[in-house]
Scaffold this active site. Structure first.
Site, PDB file in Angstrom:
ATOM      1  N   GLY A  89     -67.817 -27.653  45.625  1.00  0.00           N
ATOM      2  CA  GLY A  89     -66.466 -27.757  46.196  1.00  0.00           C
ATOM      3  C   GLY A  89     -66.260 -29.154  46.751  1.00  0.00           C
ATOM      4  O   GLY A  89     -65.498 -29.371  47.699  1.00  0.00           O
ATOM      5  N   ARG A 111     -60.974 -30.130  50.630  1.00  0.00           N
ATOM      6  CA  ARG A 111     -60.810 -30.682  51.988  1.00  0.00           C
ATOM      7  C   ARG A 111     -62.161 -30.744  52.699  1.00  0.00           C
ATOM      8  O   ARG A 111     -62.545 -31.775  53.258  1.00  0.00           O
ATOM      9  CB  ARG A 111     -59.831 -29.810  52.795  1.00  0.00           C
ATOM     10  CG  ARG A 111     -58.382 -29.991  52.388  1.00  0.00           C
ATOM     11  CD  ARG A 111     -57.477 -29.027  53.165  1.00  0.00           C
ATOM     12  NE  ARG A 111     -57.651 -27.668  52.677  1.00  0.00           N
ATOM     13  CZ  ARG A 111     -56.900 -27.108  51.732  1.00  0.00           C
ATOM     14  NH1 ARG A 111     -55.897 -27.776  51.207  1.00  0.00           N
ATOM     15  NH2 ARG A 111     -57.120 -25.873  51.320  1.00  0.00           N
ATOM     16  N   THR A 170     -65.241 -18.554  53.020  1.00  0.00           N
ATOM     17  CA  THR A 170     -64.832 -17.337  53.731  1.00  0.00           C
ATOM     18  C   THR A 170     -63.925 -16.513  52.816  1.00  0.00           C
ATOM     19  O   THR A 170     -63.518 -16.979  51.751  1.00  0.00           O
ATOM     20  CB  THR A 170     -64.071 -17.681  55.032  1.00  0.00           C
ATOM     21  OG1 THR A 170     -62.838 -18.351  54.675  1.00  0.00           O
ATOM     22  CG2 THR A 170     -64.875 -18.569  55.941  1.00  0.00           C
ATOM     23  N   ASN A 183     -68.041 -20.180  60.585  1.00  0.00           N
ATOM     24  CA  ASN A 183     -67.586 -21.406  61.259  1.00  0.00           C
ATOM     25  C   ASN A 183     -68.800 -22.215  61.705  1.00  0.00           C
ATOM     26  O   ASN A 183     -69.677 -21.688  62.396  1.00  0.00           O
ATOM     27  CB  ASN A 183     -66.712 -21.042  62.467  1.00  0.00           C
ATOM     28  CG  ASN A 183     -65.923 -22.227  62.956  1.00  0.00           C
ATOM     29  OD1 ASN A 183     -66.493 -23.274  63.238  1.00  0.00           O
ATOM     30  ND2 ASN A 183     -64.612 -22.085  63.030  1.00  0.00           N
ATOM     31  N   HIS A 220     -53.915 -21.438  61.277  1.00  0.00           N
ATOM     32  CA  HIS A 220     -54.443 -22.408  60.308  1.00  0.00           C
ATOM     33  C   HIS A 220     -53.305 -23.036  59.504  1.00  0.00           C
ATOM     34  O   HIS A 220     -52.184 -22.523  59.489  1.00  0.00           O
ATOM     35  CB  HIS A 220     -55.428 -21.734  59.343  1.00  0.00           C
ATOM     36  CG  HIS A 220     -56.780 -21.500  59.957  1.00  0.00           C
ATOM     37  ND1 HIS A 220     -57.038 -20.417  60.767  1.00  0.00           N
ATOM     38  CD2 HIS A 220     -57.931 -22.219  59.883  1.00  0.00           C
ATOM     39  CE1 HIS A 220     -58.302 -20.478  61.172  1.00  0.00           C
ATOM     40  NE2 HIS A 220     -58.868 -21.564  60.657  1.00  0.00           N
ATOM     41  N   LYS A 277     -54.109 -22.422  53.639  1.00  0.00           N
ATOM     42  CA  LYS A 277     -55.248 -21.491  53.723  1.00  0.00           C
ATOM     43  C   LYS A 277     -54.941 -20.227  52.926  1.00  0.00           C
ATOM     44  O   LYS A 277     -53.851 -19.676  53.017  1.00  0.00           O
ATOM     45  CB  LYS A 277     -55.563 -21.154  55.185  1.00  0.00           C
ATOM     46  CG  LYS A 277     -56.799 -20.278  55.322  1.00  0.00           C
ATOM     47  CD  LYS A 277     -57.357 -20.272  56.735  1.00  0.00           C
ATOM     48  CE  LYS A 277     -58.551 -19.345  56.875  1.00  0.00           C
ATOM     49  NZ  LYS A 277     -59.702 -19.735  56.051  1.00  0.00           N
TER      50      LYS A 277
HETATM   51  P1  NAD Z   1     -60.134 -26.522  49.167  1.00  0.00           P
HETATM   52  O1  NAD Z   1     -59.276 -25.649  48.312  1.00  0.00           O
HETATM   53  O2  NAD Z   1     -59.571 -27.787  49.709  1.00  0.00           O
HETATM   54  O3  NAD Z   1     -61.493 -26.901  48.377  1.00  0.00           O
HETATM   55  C1  NAD Z   1     -62.186 -26.021  47.539  1.00  0.00           C
HETATM   56  C2  NAD Z   1     -62.776 -26.874  46.401  1.00  0.00           C
HETATM   57  O4  NAD Z   1     -63.612 -26.008  45.607  1.00  0.00           O
HETATM   58  C3  NAD Z   1     -61.714 -27.450  45.463  1.00  0.00           C
HETATM   59  O5  NAD Z   1     -61.940 -28.839  45.249  1.00  0.00           O
HETATM   60  C4  NAD Z   1     -61.907 -26.654  44.179  1.00  0.00           C
HETATM   61  O6  NAD Z   1     -61.584 -27.405  43.005  1.00  0.00           O
HETATM   62  C5  NAD Z   1     -63.401 -26.372  44.252  1.00  0.00           C
HETATM   63  N1  NAD Z   1     -63.828 -25.306  43.323  1.00  0.00           N
HETATM   64  C6  NAD Z   1     -63.106 -24.267  42.816  1.00  0.00           C
HETATM   65  N2  NAD Z   1     -63.844 -23.571  41.926  1.00  0.00           N
HETATM   66  C7  NAD Z   1     -65.060 -24.187  41.868  1.00  0.00           C
HETATM   67  C8  NAD Z   1     -66.241 -23.942  41.130  1.00  0.00           C
HETATM   68  N3  NAD Z   1     -66.319 -22.919  40.259  1.00  0.00           N
HETATM   69  N4  NAD Z   1     -67.306 -24.753  41.330  1.00  0.00           N
HETATM   70  C9  NAD Z   1     -67.242 -25.800  42.196  1.00  0.00           C
HETATM   71  N5  NAD Z   1     -66.124 -26.104  42.909  1.00  0.00           N
HETATM   72  C10 NAD Z   1     -65.051 -25.289  42.752  1.00  0.00           C
HETATM   73  O7  NAD Z   1     -60.633 -25.567  50.360  1.00  0.00           O
HETATM   74  P2  NAD Z   1     -61.264 -26.008  51.764  1.00  0.00           P
HETATM   75  O8  NAD Z   1     -60.197 -26.045  52.791  1.00  0.00           O
HETATM   76  O9  NAD Z   1     -62.150 -27.187  51.577  1.00  0.00           O
HETATM   77  O10 NAD Z   1     -62.135 -24.707  52.093  1.00  0.00           O
HETATM   78  C11 NAD Z   1     -63.146 -24.262  51.228  1.00  0.00           C
HETATM   79  C12 NAD Z   1     -63.744 -22.980  51.777  1.00  0.00           C
HETATM   80  O11 NAD Z   1     -64.409 -23.241  53.006  1.00  0.00           O
HETATM   81  C13 NAD Z   1     -62.723 -21.879  52.082  1.00  0.00           C
HETATM   82  O12 NAD Z   1     -63.298 -20.626  51.771  1.00  0.00           O
HETATM   83  C14 NAD Z   1     -62.500 -22.027  53.577  1.00  0.00           C
HETATM   84  O13 NAD Z   1     -62.027 -20.847  54.195  1.00  0.00           O
HETATM   85  C15 NAD Z   1     -63.902 -22.362  54.013  1.00  0.00           C
HETATM   86  N6  NAD Z   1     -64.028 -23.050  55.313  1.00  0.00           N
HETATM   87  C16 NAD Z   1     -65.096 -22.719  56.070  1.00  0.00           C
HETATM   88  C17 NAD Z   1     -65.349 -23.390  57.246  1.00  0.00           C
HETATM   89  C18 NAD Z   1     -66.602 -23.025  58.018  1.00  0.00           C
HETATM   90  O14 NAD Z   1     -66.883 -23.681  59.052  1.00  0.00           O
HETATM   91  N7  NAD Z   1     -67.387 -22.048  57.551  1.00  0.00           N
HETATM   92  C19 NAD Z   1     -64.504 -24.405  57.667  1.00  0.00           C
HETATM   93  C20 NAD Z   1     -63.416 -24.752  56.870  1.00  0.00           C
HETATM   94  C21 NAD Z   1     -63.194 -24.076  55.684  1.00  0.00           C
END
Ligand code: NAD
Length: 244
Positions: free
Chosen positions: A8, A12, A77, A101, A132, A136
């Protein structure tokens, strides 16, 4: 030097991870995987995978890590029960940190929430409010779900019966065993969580506000450094921070 692969990586969180990793002298990002890339082709270039892709992708990431004996940090998540089951099955043989988180402040909020629920007791009504950014995809947030689990556990309630997701119409009076959970969405809010303990005559509110994704990224990178030294098993950020 610990070698890290980020899945990923163009998202973001992925971009925040790549940028923050530059400040960690003990680790090196050896792989960046996004949609269309093949994790299987690069996984052996890393000691640990940090997954912030999407909940639908995490089961296959977990299976690959287990197959190649790589440690894993799961940040995604919104998993379904089936997804959670598949991930848990896949990761039985490797060390995994799985956290809704990764911020130190939110993990302190988790600890304080349990303490407050224990001290205040059943007379206090429990409500969780999270906000959020407008992009999201899942609701309530994974963090709000963890807060609800902590409250249910402290009160010895069954969460699926106690959870009250929003209210509309003639709802009747609030019942004492409810845990209200409310999701707000808008703008570019990185992540706000408030736990409310309300009784006749007073209200206690515990609030955490994240203003930068770096807080999650730094926590996940810290978890990656920690998890490579652990025995196989499932760990939380509370374990990483020694808050248990
Ligand atoms: P985002 O949509 O900006 O990024 C997700 C990325 O994953 C994208 O670039 C997408 O192209 C990529 N992706 C999709 N399919 C894929 C695959 N098969 N293989 C590899 N990459 C792939 O989302 P984000 O805001 O960065 O959040 C990502 C996840 O993290 C969400 O589930 C979010 O809820 C979670 N999150 C968790 C925390 C934490 O502290 N645990 C904090 C923020 C976000």
């Amino acid at each position: 030097m610990i070698k890290v692969i980020i899945t990923g990586s163009k998202g973001r969180m992925g971009q925040a991870l790549v940028a923050c990793a530059k400040n960690f002298r003990e680790l090196e990002v050896t792989g960046q995987v996004d949609k269309g890339d093949d994790l299987g082709a690069v996984i052996d270039q890393g000691d640990v995978v940090i997954d912030f892709s999407a909940h639908t992708v995490t089961p296959e990431v977990a299976a690959l890590c287990a197959g190649h004996g790589k440690a894993l940090v799961i940040g995604t998540t919104g998993h379904t029960d089936t997804g959670r089951f598949d991930i848990s099955k896949a990761v039985a043989k490797i060390p995994v940190v799985w956290a809704s988180n990764f911020s130190t402040g939110v993990n302190t909020l988790f600890w304080l929430t349990r303490k407050a629920a224990e001290i205040l007791g059943p007379a206090y009504d429990l409500e969780i409010v999270e906000m959020h950014h407008r992009l999201k995809r899942d609701a309530p947030s994974g963090t709000a779900k963890t807060l609800a689990e902590i409250l249910a556990d402290a009160r010895k309630l069954q969460l699926d019966k106690a959870a009250r997701h929003g209210r509309v119409g003639i709802t009747g009076e609030r019942t004492p065993g409810e845990i209200g959970i409310h999701s707000l969405r808008g703008g570019d809010v990185v992540g706000d969580h408030t736990v409310i303990f309300a009784n006749a005559g007073e209200r206690l509110e515990l609030t955490h506000r994240a203003s930068s994704r770096d807080t999650f990224a730094n926590g996940a990178l810290r978890a990656a450094l920690w998890v490579v030294q652990q025995k196989p098993g499932l760990y939380s950020m509370q374990d990483v921070l020694g808050l248990k």
